[in-house]
Scaffold this motif. Structure first.
Motif, PDB file in Angstrom:
ATOM      1  N   SER A 130     -22.399 -17.030  -0.591  1.00 44.60           N
ATOM      2  CA  SER A 130     -23.186 -17.566  -0.443  1.00 44.60           C
ATOM      3  C   SER A 130     -25.188 -17.491  -1.041  1.00 44.60           C
ATOM      4  CB  SER A 130     -24.107 -17.435   1.052  1.00 44.60           C
ATOM      5  OG  SER A 130     -24.721 -16.474   0.989  1.00 44.60           O
ATOM      6  N   HIS A 131     -25.532 -18.413  -1.695  1.00 43.83           N
ATOM      7  CA  HIS A 131     -26.583 -18.656  -2.611  1.00 43.83           C
ATOM      8  C   HIS A 131     -27.455 -17.667  -2.050  1.00 43.83           C
ATOM      9  CE1 HIS A 131     -28.533 -20.987   0.743  1.00 43.83           C
ATOM     10  NE2 HIS A 131     -30.269 -20.278   0.339  1.00 43.83           N
ATOM     11  N   THR A 132     -27.453 -17.415  -0.855  1.00 42.08           N
ATOM     12  CA  THR A 132     -28.316 -16.553  -0.676  1.00 42.08           C
ATOM     13  C   THR A 132     -27.868 -14.854  -1.415  1.00 42.08           C
ATOM     14  OG1 THR A 132     -27.648 -16.093   1.304  1.00 42.08           O
ATOM     15  CG2 THR A 132     -29.190 -16.809   1.154  1.00 42.08           C
ATOM     16  N   THR A 133     -26.527 -14.936  -1.242  1.00 40.88           N
ATOM     17  CA  THR A 133     -25.890 -13.498  -1.898  1.00 40.88           C
ATOM     18  C   THR A 133     -26.534 -13.192  -3.266  1.00 40.88           C
ATOM     19  OG1 THR A 133     -24.056 -14.091  -0.276  1.00 40.88           O
ATOM     20  CG2 THR A 133     -23.908 -12.542  -2.514  1.00 40.88           C
ATOM     21  N   ILE A 134     -26.056 -14.785  -3.859  1.00 40.14           N
ATOM     22  CA  ILE A 134     -26.551 -14.265  -5.205  1.00 40.14           C
ATOM     23  C   ILE A 134     -28.285 -14.074  -5.547  1.00 40.14           C
ATOM     24  CG2 ILE A 134     -27.681 -16.225  -7.072  1.00 40.14           C
ATOM     25  CD1 ILE A 134     -24.945 -17.969  -6.888  1.00 40.14           C
ATOM     26  N   TYR A 135     -28.963 -14.114  -4.250  1.00 41.78           N
ATOM     27  CA  TYR A 135     -30.237 -13.357  -4.697  1.00 41.78           C
ATOM     28  C   TYR A 135     -30.400 -11.701  -4.281  1.00 41.78           C
ATOM     29  CZ  TYR A 135     -31.937 -18.272  -5.108  1.00 41.78           C
ATOM     30  OH  TYR A 135     -32.158 -19.511  -5.714  1.00 41.78           O
TER      31      TYR A 135
ATOM     32  N   TYR B 292     -28.267 -10.011  -6.145  1.00 35.91           N
ATOM     33  CA  TYR B 292     -27.926  -9.365  -7.551  1.00 35.91           C
ATOM     34  C   TYR B 292     -29.054  -9.803  -8.599  1.00 35.91           C
ATOM     35  CZ  TYR B 292     -23.712  -8.655  -4.970  1.00 35.91           C
ATOM     36  OH  TYR B 292     -22.656  -7.891  -3.827  1.00 35.91           O
ATOM     37  N   PHE B 293     -29.451 -11.156  -8.455  1.00 37.82           N
ATOM     38  CA  PHE B 293     -29.765 -12.261  -9.436  1.00 37.82           C
ATOM     39  C   PHE B 293     -31.051 -12.575  -9.327  1.00 37.82           C
ATOM     40  CE2 PHE B 293     -25.655 -12.586 -10.570  1.00 37.82           C
ATOM     41  CZ  PHE B 293     -25.357 -11.096 -12.050  1.00 37.82           C
ATOM     42  N   LYS B 294     -32.925 -12.386  -9.481  1.00 42.98           N
ATOM     43  CA  LYS B 294     -33.618 -12.946  -9.052  1.00 42.98           C
ATOM     44  C   LYS B 294     -34.267 -14.693  -8.970  1.00 42.98           C
ATOM     45  CE  LYS B 294     -38.482 -13.263 -10.318  1.00 42.98           C
ATOM     46  NZ  LYS B 294     -39.291 -12.707 -11.608  1.00 42.98           N
ATOM     47  N   ASP B 295     -33.260 -15.207 -10.246  1.00 39.54           N
ATOM     48  CA  ASP B 295     -33.690 -16.243 -10.344  1.00 39.54           C
ATOM     49  C   ASP B 295     -32.417 -16.728 -10.964  1.00 39.54           C
ATOM     50  OD1 ASP B 295     -34.040 -15.560 -12.709  1.00 39.54           O
ATOM     51  OD2 ASP B 295     -36.334 -16.280 -12.244  1.00 39.54           O
ATOM     52  N   LYS B 296     -32.140 -18.205 -11.807  1.00 42.82           N
ATOM     53  CA  LYS B 296     -31.199 -18.569 -12.922  1.00 42.82           C
ATOM     54  C   LYS B 296     -31.636 -17.987 -14.383  1.00 42.82           C
ATOM     55  CE  LYS B 296     -30.498 -23.252 -13.632  1.00 42.82           C
ATOM     56  NZ  LYS B 296     -30.761 -24.856 -13.719  1.00 42.82           N
ATOM     57  N   GLU B 297     -32.852 -18.176 -14.275  1.00 47.87           N
ATOM     58  CA  GLU B 297     -33.252 -17.279 -15.660  1.00 47.87           C
ATOM     59  C   GLU B 297     -32.407 -16.128 -15.895  1.00 47.87           C
ATOM     60  OE1 GLU B 297     -37.243 -16.535 -17.063  1.00 47.87           O
ATOM     61  OE2 GLU B 297     -36.761 -19.234 -16.905  1.00 47.87           O
ATOM     62  N   THR B 298     -32.600 -15.106 -15.112  1.00 44.94           N
ATOM     63  CA  THR B 298     -32.276 -13.378 -14.196  1.00 44.94           C
ATOM     64  C   THR B 298     -30.706 -13.753 -14.799  1.00 44.94           C
ATOM     65  OG1 THR B 298     -33.992 -13.226 -12.950  1.00 44.94           O
ATOM     66  CG2 THR B 298     -31.941 -11.259 -13.393  1.00 44.94           C
ATOM     67  N   LEU B 299     -29.988 -14.673 -14.480  1.00 46.15           N
ATOM     68  CA  LEU B 299     -28.103 -15.081 -14.603  1.00 46.15           C
ATOM     69  C   LEU B 299     -28.380 -15.207 -16.496  1.00 46.15           C
ATOM     70  CD1 LEU B 299     -26.972 -17.022 -11.824  1.00 46.15           C
ATOM     71  CD2 LEU B 299     -26.273 -14.888 -12.971  1.00 46.15           C
ATOM     72  N   LEU B 300     -28.720 -16.785 -16.761  1.00 41.95           N
ATOM     73  CA  LEU B 300     -28.580 -16.701 -17.624  1.00 41.95           C
ATOM     74  C   LEU B 300     -29.260 -15.469 -19.077  1.00 41.95           C
ATOM     75  CD1 LEU B 300     -29.002 -19.187 -20.564  1.00 41.95           C
ATOM     76  CD2 LEU B 300     -31.315 -19.282 -19.924  1.00 41.95           C
ATOM     77  N   HIS B 301     -30.290 -14.726 -18.840  1.00 39.41           N
ATOM     78  CA  HIS B 301     -30.484 -13.192 -19.525  1.00 39.41           C
ATOM     79  C   HIS B 301     -29.137 -12.163 -19.435  1.00 39.41           C
ATOM     80  CE1 HIS B 301     -32.014  -9.468 -20.240  1.00 39.41           C
ATOM     81  NE2 HIS B 301     -33.675  -9.949 -21.130  1.00 39.41           N
ATOM     82  N   GLU B 302     -28.783 -11.594 -17.983  1.00 43.57           N
ATOM     83  CA  GLU B 302     -27.624 -11.180 -18.196  1.00 43.57           C
ATOM     84  C   GLU B 302     -26.158 -11.587 -19.213  1.00 43.57           C
ATOM     85  OE1 GLU B 302     -26.175  -7.722 -15.269  1.00 43.57           O
ATOM     86  OE2 GLU B 302     -27.901  -8.580 -14.880  1.00 43.57           O
ATOM     87  N   LEU B 303     -26.265 -12.709 -18.791  1.00 43.21           N
ATOM     88  CA  LEU B 303     -25.179 -13.696 -20.215  1.00 43.21           C
ATOM     89  C   LEU B 303     -25.138 -13.624 -20.734  1.00 43.21           C
ATOM     90  CD1 LEU B 303     -24.089 -16.578 -17.734  1.00 43.21           C
ATOM     91  CD2 LEU B 303     -22.541 -14.441 -18.064  1.00 43.21           C
ATOM     92  N   SER B 304     -25.835 -13.953 -21.986  1.00 40.73           N
ATOM     93  CA  SER B 304     -26.701 -13.485 -22.844  1.00 40.73           C
ATOM     94  C   SER B 304     -27.277 -12.752 -23.906  1.00 40.73           C
ATOM     95  CB  SER B 304     -27.114 -15.208 -22.689  1.00 40.73           C
ATOM     96  OG  SER B 304     -27.498 -16.256 -22.807  1.00 40.73           O
ATOM     97  N   VAL B 305     -27.943 -11.811 -22.874  1.00 41.50           N
ATOM     98  CA  VAL B 305     -28.472 -10.812 -23.979  1.00 41.50           C
ATOM     99  C   VAL B 305     -27.755  -9.731 -24.829  1.00 41.50           C
ATOM    100  CG1 VAL B 305     -30.276  -8.781 -24.157  1.00 41.50           C
ATOM    101  CG2 VAL B 305     -30.746 -11.578 -23.070  1.00 41.50           C
ATOM    102  N   PRO B 306     -27.335  -9.320 -24.265  1.00 44.72           N
ATOM    103  CA  PRO B 306     -25.997  -8.353 -24.651  1.00 44.72           C
ATOM    104  C   PRO B 306     -24.695  -9.419 -26.250  1.00 44.72           C
ATOM    105  CG  PRO B 306     -25.235  -8.250 -22.937  1.00 44.72           C
ATOM    106  CD  PRO B 306     -26.730  -9.416 -22.374  1.00 44.72           C
ATOM    107  N   SER B 307     -24.834 -10.317 -25.918  1.00 46.05           N
ATOM    108  CA  SER B 307     -24.238 -10.955 -26.784  1.00 46.05           C
ATOM    109  C   SER B 307     -25.242 -10.950 -28.168  1.00 46.05           C
ATOM    110  CB  SER B 307     -23.592 -11.960 -26.639  1.00 46.05           C
ATOM    111  OG  SER B 307     -22.481 -12.151 -25.641  1.00 46.05           O
TER     112      SER B 307
END
Length: 205
Positions: free
Chosen positions: A44-49, A51-66
């Motif tokens: 569910s979309h509530t499940t995502i929240y 783990y992640f504050k928002d879509k921007e946080t997802l972008l951060h976690e995907l991109s920053v380590p690389s």
């Protein structure tokens, strides 16, 4: 040993990140919604929240380590005193091209999603990293040309960056193995840098 609940939580987080990466790469960051990511991940979309504050946080976690890994590699190259300025610029450029082609499906997300101008103070950590990578390239261009005019240096650095991304645009859909592609085209990439530097030097006369 992790409990079943902890393992399930890690698996869910991993699925969410994989779905986000897939959808960002396919549709572009701006076009994707949290609900779409949730549907693809089977939660569910509530499940995502959880783990992640928002879509921007997802972008951060995907991109920053690389991006951090790329920045580190470029920084190491930029500090090798035994390399001449032009060789240093070529090595930096080849490392950048290789990184982006290795991450073909995500490099546009890594560098362009939620991006800001390189001559403005960034609000997001991801943009700070992007600018630091650009600044490394800019510093080595300055080393090659000994430019004192900051505006001219910024303009030349932007032109150089445009060329790098033109290479990526040309070869982003190639299915040739990366190592083979880089070996085959390395002389052409290096020649392009030589010609661009000559053009900059001529402009400075």
């Amino acid at each position: 040993m992790k409990s079943k609940m902890e393992q399930r939580s890690e698996e869910t987080k991993k699925l969410i990140l994989e779905s986000a990466a897939k959808l960002f790469a396919k549709k572009g960051y701006d076009a994707v919604t949290i609900r779409e990511i949730a549907k693809d991940a089977g939660c569910s979309h509530t499940t995502i929240y959880l783990y992640f504050k928002d879509k921007e946080t997802l972008l951060h976690e995907l991109s920053v380590p690389s991006l951090q890994e790329l920045h580190h590699k470029l920084k190491v190259i930029s500090k090798v005193d035994s390399l001449s300025a032009d060789i240093k610029l070529k090595e930096l450029s080849l490392e950048y091209i290789s990184f982006c082609l290795k991450n073909r499906s995500m490099y546009d997300v890594f560098f362009n999603a939620k991006s800001s101008r390189v001559d403005e103070k960034p609000e997001l950590h991801i943009n700070q990293l992007r600018i630091e990578i650009f600044e490394l390239l800019k510093s080595v261009i300055e080393e090659n040309l000994s430019i004192s005019d900051d505006e001219q240096l910024l303009a030349f650095s932007r032109i150089f960056y445009y060329q790098l991304n033109g290479v990526l645009s040309t070869y982003s859909y190639q299915h040739e193995p990366l190592e083979v592609l880089m070996e085959r085209l390395k002389p052409t990439f290096n020649l392009a840098i030589d010609i661009l530097l000559l053009g900059f030097q001529e402009k400075l006369k």
